[in-house]
Every structure is written in C-alpha cells, then in structure tokens.
Design a protein around this motif. Structure first.
Motif, short mmCIF file in Angstrom:
data_model
loop_
_atom_site.label_atom_id
_atom_site.label_comp_id
_atom_site.label_asym_id
_atom_site.label_seq_id
_atom_site.Cartn_x
_atom_site.Cartn_y
_atom_site.Cartn_z
N SER B 164 0.84 -1.20 0.00
CA SER B 164 0.00 0.00 0.00
C SER B 164 0.88 1.24 0.00
CB SER B 164 -0.93 0.00 1.22
OG SER B 164 -0.19 0.27 2.38
N ASN B 165 0.32 2.32 -0.48
CA ASN B 165 1.08 3.56 -0.53
C ASN B 165 0.27 4.69 0.08
OD1 ASN B 165 3.03 5.49 -1.10
ND2 ASN B 165 2.23 5.89 -3.16
N GLU B 166 0.90 5.42 0.98
CA GLU B 166 0.26 6.61 1.53
C GLU B 166 0.89 7.81 0.82
OE1 GLU B 166 -0.44 6.67 5.86
OE2 GLU B 166 0.28 8.74 5.74
N TRP B 167 0.06 8.46 0.05
CA TRP B 167 0.55 9.52 -0.84
C TRP B 167 -0.01 10.85 -0.37
CZ3 TRP B 167 -2.25 10.88 -5.91
CH2 TRP B 167 -1.51 11.81 -6.66
N LYS B 168 0.87 11.85 -0.25
CA LYS B 168 0.44 13.17 0.19
C LYS B 168 0.69 14.16 -0.96
CE LYS B 168 1.01 15.07 4.77
NZ LYS B 168 -0.27 15.36 5.16
N PRO B 169 -0.23 14.20 -1.94
CA PRO B 169 -0.01 15.07 -3.09
C PRO B 169 -0.07 16.55 -2.71
CG PRO B 169 -2.21 14.09 -3.22
CD PRO B 169 -1.53 13.48 -2.05
N LEU B 170 -0.87 16.87 -1.70
CA LEU B 170 -1.00 18.25 -1.24
C LEU B 170 -0.77 18.28 0.26
CD1 LEU B 170 -4.35 19.07 -3.07
CD2 LEU B 170 -2.07 19.86 -3.78
N GLU B 171 -0.50 19.44 0.78
CA GLU B 171 -0.29 19.59 2.22
C GLU B 171 -1.49 19.09 3.02
OE1 GLU B 171 1.75 19.89 5.35
OE2 GLU B 171 2.65 20.27 3.38
N ASN B 172 -2.71 19.31 2.46
CA ASN B 172 -3.92 18.97 3.22
C ASN B 172 -4.66 17.75 2.67
OD1 ASN B 172 -4.68 20.18 0.89
ND2 ASN B 172 -6.20 21.55 1.81
N LEU B 173 -4.02 16.95 1.84
CA LEU B 173 -4.68 15.77 1.27
C LEU B 173 -3.77 14.54 1.41
CD1 LEU B 173 -7.02 14.49 -0.40
CD2 LEU B 173 -5.76 15.15 -2.45
N THR B 174 -4.33 13.51 1.98
CA THR B 174 -3.60 12.23 2.07
C THR B 174 -4.45 11.16 1.39
OG1 THR B 174 -2.76 12.92 4.21
CG2 THR B 174 -2.49 10.60 3.64
N ILE B 175 -3.82 10.41 0.49
CA ILE B 175 -4.53 9.32 -0.18
C ILE B 175 -3.76 8.03 0.05
CG2 ILE B 175 -5.27 8.39 -2.42
CD1 ILE B 175 -5.59 11.30 -3.36
N ASN B 176 -4.50 7.02 0.48
CA ASN B 176 -3.89 5.75 0.77
C ASN B 176 -4.54 4.70 -0.12
OD1 ASN B 176 -2.83 3.50 2.12
ND2 ASN B 176 -2.88 4.59 4.08
N TYR B 177 -3.75 3.92 -0.85
CA TYR B 177 -4.34 2.89 -1.70
C TYR B 177 -3.48 1.64 -1.64
CZ TYR B 177 -0.89 4.98 -4.81
OH TYR B 177 0.27 5.49 -5.30
N GLY B 178 -4.12 0.52 -1.78
CA GLY B 178 -3.35 -0.71 -1.65
C GLY B 178 -4.10 -1.93 -2.12
N LEU B 179 -3.39 -3.04 -2.12
CA LEU B 179 -3.96 -4.30 -2.57
C LEU B 179 -3.40 -5.41 -1.68
CD1 LEU B 179 -5.68 -5.54 -4.91
CD2 LEU B 179 -3.51 -5.95 -6.09
N ARG B 180 -4.29 -6.34 -1.36
CA ARG B 180 -3.89 -7.47 -0.53
C ARG B 180 -4.29 -8.74 -1.26
NH1 ARG B 180 -3.73 -9.27 5.16
NH2 ARG B 180 -5.42 -10.79 5.06
N GLY B 181 -3.41 -9.70 -1.31
CA GLY B 181 -3.73 -10.98 -1.92
C GLY B 181 -3.67 -12.06 -0.84
N THR B 182 -4.66 -12.96 -0.88
CA THR B 182 -4.69 -13.98 0.16
C THR B 182 -4.91 -15.37 -0.43
OG1 THR B 182 -7.04 -13.54 0.45
CG2 THR B 182 -5.56 -12.50 2.01
N ILE B 183 -4.40 -16.35 0.26
CA ILE B 183 -4.62 -17.76 -0.10
C ILE B 183 -4.99 -18.49 1.18
CG2 ILE B 183 -3.57 -19.88 -1.02
CD1 ILE B 183 -1.48 -18.05 -2.42
N PHE B 184 -6.04 -19.31 1.09
CA PHE B 184 -6.46 -20.09 2.25
C PHE B 184 -6.53 -21.54 1.84
CE2 PHE B 184 -9.61 -22.00 5.07
CZ PHE B 184 -9.24 -21.51 6.31
N GLN B 185 -5.88 -22.40 2.60
CA GLN B 185 -5.83 -23.83 2.24
C GLN B 185 -6.23 -24.70 3.42
OE1 GLN B 185 -1.60 -23.60 1.07
NE2 GLN B 185 -2.30 -24.16 -0.98
#
Lengths: 281, 502
Positions: B164-185
């Motif tokens: 995941s990445n926490e991105w601060k494009p502006l002083e007052n804006l934070t955007i966090n986006y990410g991906l999780r992959g899982t396997i269950f056996q």
C-alpha cells in the motif's frame, strides 16, 4: 451406545441452562406482548393394528398466552380408508372423533380425510409390521434410584431402516401418556442385531409392580415429527438449540399435527427384588 | 479474584478470573530491537466441585525491529495464540469433560519504505497455521460409562501479501491505496463430510496429515483519503474489500448466546465484504473537543447462518447445518470526545441496521441479523480529583437483540407446542447498565520502580436485570398455562482490584 451418547448430549445442555439459575437464582417471570396469528387446524390421529376404537382429535391453535384448553373443531366429517373400504368416524365429544371397533392390517396404507367447513385435510401413512419382543427386563436407573429402566430383548430385522416408539404401563395404567414420555429411536446403530437388554423406557415403580412395555413400529416421518415436537418443547432452551421454527406433520393444507399409523407389540414383566444397576456387568 | 458468597448455598459457587501480562524489550543496537510479550487470561466458574466451565486465551509475541536504512524499516514477528474452553461434570462414573480449542501460529514480515517526503510504502507477507478443535467430550474417572465423542479437527494455512502507498499530493490531502492478496488452504489431518444438494450426508473423505485438499484465493483492493478543509475540520472517506476465511456463526435462539468459529472448507465458502464509509470531523475550543459524524454501508456475500432446528451440540456433521446467504449493513455514527483537562470522556451514538437474506431461511424473506441493535449509546466520563484519585463512570445502552418468539400455540400429544414468529421478528428487552469506579494510586510522588493502584468498582450500579435469555414454558401446576421468564446474569457487583506495575 447410541443411547449413552444421547443421555450425555442432553446432560451437557442441561448444565448450560442450569448455570445461570444456580449462579444467584437470577430468573424472573416477565410479561411479554406477543402478537396474534391466524388459527391453524390441528389434527391428532392414531390408527393401529389393535382391535379397538381409534381416535382422531381435531382442535385449532390459539394465542400463545391464551391459557385455556385448545378450542375443539366440531361438526367435521372424518373418514379413514384403506384404499378399498372407507370407515366413518363419529364425534363422541367436542372435537373427538372415533371409529367403530376394528383393527388395521400391517402392510396397508391408511388415509385420513377430514372435511372442515368445506376444506378437506388428508394424510396417508403406511402400517409397518412390528417385530416381536422376546422379553423385557429391568435395571435401576443410574441418575435416580426411584426410577427403573425397562430393557428389551428382541431380534431387530436387518432388512431396512426401522423406527420404533415405546410406551409403558404400570399395573395396567399408561404412565407415559404425554409425548415427551414416549421414547423413540431409529435402528441405525442396531440394525439387524440381537438387542440384548437395551433400556427403552423409564418408569417410577417399585418391586412387585407389573410393567407392560408397548412397542410401536412407526414411520420415519412420524419419528421426525416427534423429534421436532421435542426440540420445540422440553428440549428447548439451551444455547445449543438451533433457531426455533415451525414444522408440519403429514397433513395437507398446512394443518398441524400428525396422522400416525403403526402396529403394536407388547411384553409384560414384574419388577423382581434383585434389580441390577444399569451398566453393571 | 472474585468470590460470590452471599449465603451458604451460593458459597459453593465459585467465579474468578485472572489476567497475566508480561512485556519486555531489548535494544541490541541502534538498528535492532527485540520485543517480547506474553498474555494469559482465564475465567473460571465452578459449582461445588460438581460441574463448571472455564475459558481462556494465551498469546505470545516475539518481534524483531530492524532498520535497513534511513528509509526502510522492518518488523519480523512470530506469534502464537490460542483460545479454549472446557466444560464438565466431575462426579463419579457419570462425569465427563468437554473441551474445545482454536490455535494459531503466525509468522510475518512487515516493511515500511519512505521513497520521498510525499510517499510512504508499506508491504509485507505473512503466513498462519490454524488448528481447529471444535469439540471433544469424554468421560472422566476410571469407570466411565461414556464413549469418547469427537467433532473432526481441522487445520488450515492462510497466506497473505500486501502493498500500500500513503501519498500526500498536497499539504492537506492524504490518499492511501493498496492491494492485498490472500490464499487459504484446508489441510489434513481431517475428515470432511460430503453433502447432497438437500444437505443430506452422502459420505466422508479422510485426508492425511499435511494434505492440502482445498484452496481459496482472494484479492482485496482498498483505498481511503483524508482532506483537511482547514485547521479544525476534515473529511475522510474509504472503500475496502475483505475476504474472510473464518466465519463466526452466532446462534439466534431466544437470546442464549453461542458463537462457533467455522473455517471455510469444501462445504463453506469464504465471506466477502465491500465497505464504504464517509465522515466529517471537526474540533472545537482549541481542539479540546473532537466531534465527528460518519456514515457507512457494507455489502456482505457468502454469510452463513443456521438452518431451522439445527443441531449444534457435538455434531460432527455441523457443516450440513449451515445455509449461505447475503447481508447488508448501514449506519450513522456520532461522537463527541474531550481528551484534555481533568475531565475527559466521550459520548457516542450509533444508528444502524443489519439485514440478512437467505433463500433457504425464513422462506427467503429478509430478517434482521442476530447482532442487529439499531440504537447504541455509550457515555464514558473520567474525572481526576487529584493526582492520586480518579473517578470514572460509564453508561451503555443498546436496543435488544432480535429473537424468534412464539406467537401461537397448539396441543399435540398432551403437550403445548409453540407456533413461532418469522425469524428474529421480536426483540429482547433493551440493554442498559451503569458502572462506576474509583482508583487510588500509590507512589505517585516518588521515583519508585514499583507502582500500584487500588481500584474499587461497581458493576451495574442500579442493578438492571438485563435479560440474557428468555424461556417460554408450560406451567407445572396448570398445564394449560404458558409463561415467559427471563434469565439474567450479573446483578449489582462491587469489586476491589489491586494492580501492580513493574
């Protein structure tokens, strides 16, 4: 073995219910407002291979807190047919309908017809042959000294899955007149074996009492029905009960109840002075 | 330790609990640190040596914190945890003991990387070995009359990787986006029952130790943002998809609680949820008061619930008792919190609704989930009278949980048989409770290594008899009379606790 597991499972559940009670006696009767629901027709009919009058009781449902006997359905036209002959039932008291003295024949299918205000409710059921018992025996109940286990000795036919119910009479009086006192089982664990002293009924009795054990060969549907009645009544209340729900028997048009057909075998014994404790060799 | 002993009879009842917590950390050098923690907790109830139950959990964590460089931090963890309960009747030949437990062994590696001042990247992998032992009953004593009764044990491996990445494009804006992959056996040794379409058991398959016999995959995207409108207020929004491989099935009988953990398996699909949330946050009086308002919506697929008349007690074929369906939940949360000063606390209110729709339950009609409690209020207040003495009070309120009640009755076999409402069509009485506590601290003025405090607390101050379960029954004296009774657990309960820190 099956029976032991059953007792054990029930006992665990009882503890779970009891814990909050003894904890500091934290129970209190409460008032709950419950809605009403529409009336359902309830039919409780029995037809057997005994030579006697056979009865069908017709009532209707009521509000949960109605606190009176179930209202009777009078003036219904009730018949039982074996496919060839049709027998009429007579209303002998409000809501109670009776055949003439007669006996059913194992191997036949019997159909109940009840016409109530223009609606016809029907149910059919096959009469299985009940295998005979060789004898019955007695053992002292392990949970309560005043109770006697009634044991049977019989050859279980191995041809198919059978279902049985047992009632007990003490000195000619039926002591298991309520459904939760009727014991019932399938033969999954004993199919085809010789049943050598397995407890199938419990009576509060003393040495010298005459005990008659009655065995019924019931249908699988009726076995399932009794199980559901038990689950929603005396076995109800523990956290291990699944969600409660409504269920139907074998009657058409969403009538509640069951038309039970079975054949009957009996054995009698007198409780001897030297009764062994259950599970002793 | 707490003993309830108001009279001779209840003196036989024993209720106690304990918690043990150990923590330590060791700094190897500027780049390496080790942390260790251990927790043990157990609650015990016994009645006169006749029977009792107890439950508890244990956790052990070992974590190594390593700095690869100024820009890359890492944590490597090893975690053991287990939860178990036991219930038993301990007398003579009819005694028995029933145990159930669930344990996990987990290893994980988590990294944080700062490529520049505007981005923070988190990534990691982890693996968990789950062991489920849903229930074993056996006789106690040498001459036990019982055979051993066991529900099949099972194991599972769960793998996950995320970035995941926490991105601060502006002083007052934070955007966090990410991906999780899982396997269950699902993994042997285990016995799996095979069911027909109508949930009748056909047969069973037994898998050897270590055999992987079933695999699920999942991809879970997630994103959130925070936008500061000014120095006092902000807006937050989020979306997440989660795939969960372990279900918590709650029994919804007349309020008697039983939760069963059920792993996904060839018979049970993993649950899938999409959640959206949006909130507005504002501070008042120089940040003394924080307030927020949030709304959420959650869409859930592959939920499980018990069929009508399900048999739950030591049923090895319990997977056949579940039905699958969907659920949705939405709500509004309000919060006011005061974090600074002698007087601190918060007030929260939640309005929510959770509904389920299962084709094979309740004739396919929508019904409330057994945890659906539309109104929820919590008020928590702390007041520091002096450096030594703190008083605190809290009050909680929630709508009663949904339950299925009888709405009619009929007679069969000389018994009164109930006719039930639709699933969860009624509610338990509302739950509310006030607790109070007073804490006295020792050794506040000295630079002591050991500190301690004495705490007097009163649970359920106004002795509300909150219903734990409601039973309907036929009267012993007059069998035509049916009654309702409630069972409630904890009356007003004062306790004294001594805490010791070192």
């Amino acid at each position: 073995m099956n029976q032991k597991i059953k007792i054990m499972k029930r006992y665990i559940a009882i503890i779970l219910i009891v814990i909050p009670f003894i904890f500091s006696a934290c129970t209190e009767e409460i008032h709950i407002d419950l809605d009403s629901t529409y009336d359902r027709i309830v039919i409780e009919g029995y037809f057997t291979d005994e030579y006697k009058t056979h009865q069908v009781k017709i009532t209707k449902s009521a509000d949960y807190f109605s606190n009176t006997s179930a209202p009777a359905i009078t003036g219904a036209t009730v018949t039982i047919s074996d496919g060839t002959n049709t027998f009429n039932l007579t209303e002998i008291e409000d809501g109670l309908y009776e055949t003439d003295t007669m006996a059913g024949v194992p191997g036949n299918t019997y159909t109940l017809n009840a016409s109530i205000d223009g609606t016809i409710y029907t149910a059919s059921s096959y009469m299985f042959t009940c295998p005979p018992m060789d004898s019955i025996g007695f053992a002292r109940n392990i949970w309560d000294d005043e109770w006697i286990d009634v044991l049977i000795y019989a050859q279980e036919p191995g041809d198919e899955i059978n279902h049985y119910a047992w009632r007990a009479y003490k000195n000619d009086t039926l002591v298991t007149d309520t459904l939760h006192e009727v014991e019932f089982s399938d033969d999954v664990f004993i199919n085809g074996s010789y049943v050598n002293g397995v407890e199938v009924q419990y009576v509060q009795a003393e040495i010298g009492d005459t005990i008659m054990l009655e065995m019924h060969s019931i249908t699988e549907d009726y076995y399932e029905y009794m199980l559901k009645v038990m689950l929603e009544t005396v076995w109800n209340g523990g956290p291990f009960d699944g969600p409660p729900a409504n269920f139907y028997g074998n009657l058409s048009n969403e009538a509640l109840g069951f038309f039970a057909v079975y054949s009957v075998q009996r054995q009698t014994g007198i409780i001897p002075p030297d009764i062994p404790d259950a599970y002793e060799d | 330790m707490l003993l309830l002993s108001s009279d001779e009879e209840t003196k036989k009842n024993k209720l106690y609990f304990y918690d043990l917590n150990l923590k330590g950390n060791y700094k190897i050098n500027d780049k390496n640190r080790m942390y260790i923690s251990w927790y043990l907790g157990r609650d015990v109830f016994e009645y006169d040596d006749l029977f009792g139950f107890n439950w508890g959990n244990r956790t052990f964590t070992l974590r190594w914190n390593h700095l690869f460089s100024e820009r890359v931090f890492s944590n490597f963890s090893f975690i053991l945890s287990d939860y178990d309960y036991e219930l038993g009747q301990y007398s003579s030949a009819a005694g028995f003991k029933w145990t159930s437990d669930m344990s996990d062994i987990k290893i994980k590696a988590d990294f944080t990387y700062y490529p520049n001042t505007k981005n923070m990247v988190r990534f990691g992998v982890n693996g968990t070995f789950h062991h489920f032992n849903p229930g074993l009953a056996k006789g106690t004593g040498d001459e036990t009359i019982y055979n051993e009764l066991k529900m099949p044990e099972s194991n599972a491996l769960e793998w996950a990787g995320y970035i995941s990445n926490e991105w601060k494009p502006l002083e007052n804006l934070t955007i966090n986006y990410g991906l999780r992959g899982t396997i269950f056996q699902n993994m042997g040794k285990s016995t799996v029952y095979n069911f027909e379409e109508n949930y009748e058991k056909i047969d069973s398959t037994t898998y050897g130790s270590g055999d992987i016999y079933n695999t699920f995959y999942g991809l879970e995207p997630r994103a959130n943002f925070m936008y500061a409108l000014n120095s006092k207020s902000s807006i937050k929004g989020s979306y997440s998809r989660t795939k969960q491989y372990i279900h918590l099935a709650s029994n919804s009988t007349a309020g008697s609680p039983l939760d069963i953990w059920v792993p996904a398996s060839p018979n049970i699909n993993p649950q899938l949820a999409d959640q959206f949330a949006l909130g507005y946050f504002r501070n008042f009086f120089d940040d003394t008061y924080e307030t927020s308002i949030e709304v959420y919506y959650k869409d859930m697929k592959n939920q499980i619930d018990f069929r009508d008349h399900a048999e739950l007690l030591l049923n090895p074929e319990i997977e056949g008792e579940f039905r699958e369906g969907n659920a949705s939940s939405y709500g509004l949360e309000l919060l006011v919190r005061k974090q600074t000063g002698d007087f601190t606390g918060w007030i929260s209110y939640t309005l929510s609704k959770t509904e389920r729709e299962f084709p094979e339950i309740n004739d396919g009609k929508v019904y409330p989930a057994s945890y659906d409690k539309p109104h929820n209020v919590a008020i928590v207040a702390n007041y520091e009278l002096s450096r030594r003495i703190t008083v605190a009070a809290n009050w909680v309120y929630s709508t009663g949980a949904p339950v299925t009640f009888p709405i009619g009755r009929y007679e069969y076999g000389n018994m009164i048989v109930p006719i039930y409402s639709d699933r969860n069509d009624y509610r338990m009485p509302d739950y509310h409770r006030l607790d109070f506590s007073l804490t006295y601290k020792f050794g506040v003025n000295k630079e002591k290594r050991f500190k301690s405090e004495l705490n007097l607390s009163i649970y359920n101050v106004y002795n509300r008899k909150n219903a734990w379960m409601i039973n309907f029954y036929q009267d012993d004296q007059d069998p035509t009379v049916t009654k309702a009774e409630k069972v409630y657990l904890f009356p007003i309960l004062p306790s004294l606790t001594y805490n010791f820190y070192f």
